[in-house]
Design a protein around this motif. Structure first.
Motif, PDB file in Angstrom:
ATOM      1  N   VAL A  13      15.325  23.892  65.079  1.00 49.79           N
ATOM      2  CA  VAL A  13      16.455  23.881  66.005  1.00 49.79           C
ATOM      3  C   VAL A  13      17.726  23.480  65.264  1.00 49.79           C
ATOM      4  N   SER A  14      17.616  22.450  64.439  1.00 49.86           N
ATOM      5  CA  SER A  14      18.777  21.983  63.685  1.00 49.86           C
ATOM      6  C   SER A  14      19.368  23.095  62.831  1.00 49.86           C
ATOM      7  N   VAL A  15      18.500  23.822  62.122  1.00 44.65           N
ATOM      8  CA  VAL A  15      18.977  24.899  61.256  1.00 44.65           C
ATOM      9  C   VAL A  15      19.691  25.974  62.073  1.00 44.65           C
ATOM     10  N   ALA A  16      19.083  26.376  63.187  1.00 45.98           N
ATOM     11  CA  ALA A  16      19.672  27.433  64.014  1.00 45.98           C
ATOM     12  C   ALA A  16      20.995  27.000  64.631  1.00 45.98           C
ATOM     13  N   VAL A  17      21.070  25.740  65.062  1.00 48.39           N
ATOM     14  CA  VAL A  17      22.289  25.250  65.724  1.00 48.39           C
ATOM     15  C   VAL A  17      23.445  25.146  64.742  1.00 48.39           C
ATOM     16  N   TRP A  18      23.218  24.501  63.592  1.00 47.50           N
ATOM     17  CA  TRP A  18      24.324  24.334  62.642  1.00 47.50           C
ATOM     18  C   TRP A  18      24.693  25.650  61.974  1.00 47.50           C
ATOM     19  N   GLU A  19      23.758  26.553  61.878  1.00 45.20           N
ATOM     20  CA  GLU A  19      24.076  27.906  61.413  1.00 45.20           C
ATOM     21  C   GLU A  19      25.058  28.572  62.378  1.00 45.20           C
ATOM     22  N   ALA A  20      24.816  28.393  63.677  1.00 46.92           N
ATOM     23  CA  ALA A  20      25.711  28.963  64.689  1.00 46.92           C
ATOM     24  C   ALA A  20      27.096  28.341  64.608  1.00 46.92           C
ATOM     25  N   VAL A  21      27.153  27.043  64.307  1.00 42.30           N
ATOM     26  CA  VAL A  21      28.439  26.355  64.189  1.00 42.30           C
ATOM     27  C   VAL A  21      29.199  26.824  62.942  1.00 42.30           C
ATOM     28  N   LEU A  22      28.492  26.982  61.836  1.00 40.23           N
ATOM     29  CA  LEU A  22      29.148  27.298  60.565  1.00 40.23           C
ATOM     30  C   LEU A  22      29.442  28.781  60.377  1.00 40.23           C
ATOM     31  N   SER A  23      28.644  29.652  60.995  1.00 37.51           N
ATOM     32  CA  SER A  23      28.834  31.076  60.684  1.00 37.51           C
ATOM     33  C   SER A  23      28.778  32.017  61.891  1.00 37.51           C
ATOM     34  N   ARG A  24      28.565  31.476  63.104  1.00 32.18           N
ATOM     35  CA  ARG A  24      28.471  32.373  64.257  1.00 32.18           C
ATOM     36  C   ARG A  24      29.496  32.046  65.340  1.00 32.18           C
ATOM     37  N   GLY A  25      30.492  31.255  64.997  1.00 33.59           N
ATOM     38  CA  GLY A  25      31.626  31.056  65.900  1.00 33.59           C
ATOM     39  C   GLY A  25      31.469  29.997  66.967  1.00 33.59           C
ATOM     40  N   LEU A  26      30.357  29.277  66.985  1.00 30.05           N
ATOM     41  CA  LEU A  26      30.158  28.249  68.002  1.00 30.05           C
ATOM     42  C   LEU A  26      31.047  27.043  67.706  1.00 30.05           C
ATOM     43  N   ARG A  27      31.781  26.559  68.693  1.00 32.75           N
ATOM     44  CA  ARG A  27      32.644  25.389  68.551  1.00 32.75           C
ATOM     45  C   ARG A  27      32.012  24.206  69.280  1.00 32.75           C
ATOM     46  N   VAL A  28      31.970  23.078  68.602  1.00 33.31           N
ATOM     47  CA  VAL A  28      31.357  21.879  69.181  1.00 33.31           C
ATOM     48  C   VAL A  28      32.339  21.208  70.138  1.00 33.31           C
ATOM     49  N   VAL A  29      31.865  20.912  71.339  1.00 37.05           N
ATOM     50  CA  VAL A  29      32.650  20.124  72.289  1.00 37.05           C
ATOM     51  C   VAL A  29      32.279  18.657  72.156  1.00 37.05           C
ATOM     52  N   CYS A  30      30.975  18.368  72.184  1.00 38.63           N
ATOM     53  CA  CYS A  30      30.524  16.988  71.969  1.00 38.63           C
ATOM     54  C   CYS A  30      29.054  16.964  71.609  1.00 38.63           C
ATOM     55  N   LEU A  31      28.631  15.813  71.108  1.00 39.42           N
ATOM     56  CA  LEU A  31      27.239  15.582  70.738  1.00 39.42           C
ATOM     57  C   LEU A  31      26.735  14.366  71.497  1.00 39.42           C
ATOM     58  N   SER A  32      25.561  14.495  72.079  1.00 41.29           N
ATOM     59  CA  SER A  32      24.889  13.325  72.642  1.00 41.29           C
ATOM     60  C   SER A  32      23.757  12.952  71.704  1.00 41.29           C
ATOM     61  N   THR A  33      22.904  12.058  72.129  1.00 45.14           N
ATOM     62  CA  THR A  33      21.794  11.642  71.269  1.00 45.14           C
ATOM     63  C   THR A  33      20.880  12.797  70.925  1.00 45.14           C
ATOM     64  N   GLN A  34      20.669  13.738  71.861  1.00 51.31           N
ATOM     65  CA  GLN A  34      19.725  14.819  71.586  1.00 51.31           C
ATOM     66  C   GLN A  34      20.259  16.216  71.889  1.00 51.31           C
ATOM     67  N   LYS A  35      21.476  16.338  72.425  1.00 49.71           N
ATOM     68  CA  LYS A  35      21.989  17.657  72.781  1.00 49.71           C
ATOM     69  C   LYS A  35      23.370  17.903  72.180  1.00 49.71           C
ATOM     70  N   LEU A  36      23.610  19.163  71.814  1.00 52.01           N
ATOM     71  CA  LEU A  36      24.930  19.599  71.373  1.00 52.01           C
ATOM     72  C   LEU A  36      25.538  20.451  72.487  1.00 52.01           C
ATOM     73  N   TYR A  37      26.773  20.118  72.871  1.00 53.64           N
ATOM     74  CA  TYR A  37      27.502  20.855  73.902  1.00 53.64           C
ATOM     75  C   TYR A  37      28.577  21.676  73.186  1.00 53.64           C
ATOM     76  N   GLY A  38      28.561  22.989  73.380  1.00 55.49           N
ATOM     77  CA  GLY A  38      29.483  23.838  72.647  1.00 55.49           C
ATOM     78  C   GLY A  38      30.039  24.966  73.491  1.00 55.49           C
ATOM     79  N   THR A  39      30.943  25.732  72.873  1.00 54.54           N
ATOM     80  CA  THR A  39      31.562  26.877  73.531  1.00 54.54           C
ATOM     81  C   THR A  39      31.990  27.877  72.467  1.00 54.54           C
ATOM     82  N   TRP A  40      32.109  29.140  72.861  1.00 52.45           N
ATOM     83  CA  TRP A  40      32.707  30.141  71.989  1.00 52.45           C
ATOM     84  C   TRP A  40      34.172  30.359  72.362  1.00 52.45           C
TER      85      TRP A  40
END
Length: 294
Positions: free
Chosen positions: A175-202
């Motif tokens: 999951v970590s690899v897929a999520v940060w891949e989306a952030v770094l190369s697929r346009g996903l923008r991070v809104v916030c991080l909780s202890t176990q979830k990433l909240y994002g938007t395109w």
């Protein structure tokens, strides 16, 4: 099956529903969904991976008129490949569609649209650009999470919110690899991080981030830090003694019986006074006797 019906314990409160949905994420889900309602944003809700329904129950409370809530899960059905089958057998052996529906209907009058299938079918079941909020908590395998993220991007409205579970859990590196891949190369923008979830938007996270920061800074039960990485502002929230959100009890809730406690009888002060009036040698003996009796 009749015996299972007799022994099934219906939830009385949201906290009674099995699952991993801590108070911090309950609060954040509620805040994002309420904000969308205040902004007049209309769109459907989608959850990939529902387990016993804990987060779905909260999501369902925010469904507006004319909107649709779709839940997609295998519910113990046939997995699409060997790795997913092994994952399901190990982590979700007790999951059944019946248990999900029982829990959900304890809090709501109607079920969401339920798709009992792998999450890979979702792009053919939900129309593009129709969802305002997507929660991804299905497979933990890299290939599946990567595809689920791609589906979310296709299905979300321009400023819709995607929530990705287990993005930094020790047991879910895929999951970590897929999520940060989306952030770094697929346009996903991070809104916030909780202890176990990433909240994002395109979409553009700037405005919603500022509103979120203002809300979090006003809470004494939530820690906050802000960092910069790879050109993105990372808002990290953590709970500090946070309680679960105020959520309506289920139709099966039974109030605990009221137990009346008899008032404590005041202790008599006669003995110490009498002891103090006795000669010292007698006083010491009397006090020793009192200690033994206590």
């Amino acid at each position: 099956m009749a015996n299972a019906q007799q022994t099934y314990t219906y939830p009385g409160e949201l906290s009674d529903v099995p699952g991993w949905f801590p108070p911090l994420d309950q609060m954040l889900f509620t805040w994002f969904l309420d904000r969308q309602r205040r902004q007049g944003v209309q769109g459907d809700l989608l959850e990939l991976g529902a387990y016993m329904g804990k987060s779905a129950i909260l999501l369902g409370r925010h469904l507006g008129e004319g909107e649709e809530f779709t839940v997609c899960d295998l519910f113990g059905g046939e997995a699409p490949d060997g790795a997913n089958k092994a994952e399901t057998a190990k982590s979700y052996a007790s999951l059944t569609r019946q248990s999900f529906e029982r829990n959900y209907l304890s809090f709501h009058d109607e079920l969401p649209r339920v798709i009992e299938a792998p999450s890979s079918v979702i792009s053919s079941e939900v129309a593009p650009k129709t969802c305002r909020f997507v929660h991804i908590d299905a497979s933990h395998l890299y290939e599946h999470v990567r595809d689920d993220i791609g589906s979310a991007r296709e299905l979300l409205l321009p400023d819709g919110i995607v929530v990705l579970d287990d993005f930094r859990s020790e047991h879910t590196p895929g999951v970590s690899v897929a999520v940060w891949e989306a952030v770094l190369s697929r346009g996903l923008r991070v809104v916030c991080l909780s202890t176990q979830k990433l909240y994002g938007t395109w979409g553009d996270p700037g405005v919603v981030q500022e509103e979120l920061l203002e809300m979090l800074r006003g809470r004494s039960d939530c820690g906050l830090s802000v960092q910069e990485a790879a050109g993105q502002r990372l808002v990290r929230a953590r709970a500090k003694g946070m309680r679960v959100v105020d959520f309506p009890r289920s139709r099966h809730y039974v109030a605990p019986p009221v137990v009346e406690v008899a008032p404590e009888r005041p202790r008599s002060r006669v003995r110490p006074v009498v002891v103090d009036l006795l000669p010292p040698i007698v006083t010491r003996a009397a006090r020793k006797a009192l200690r033994v009796r206590r």
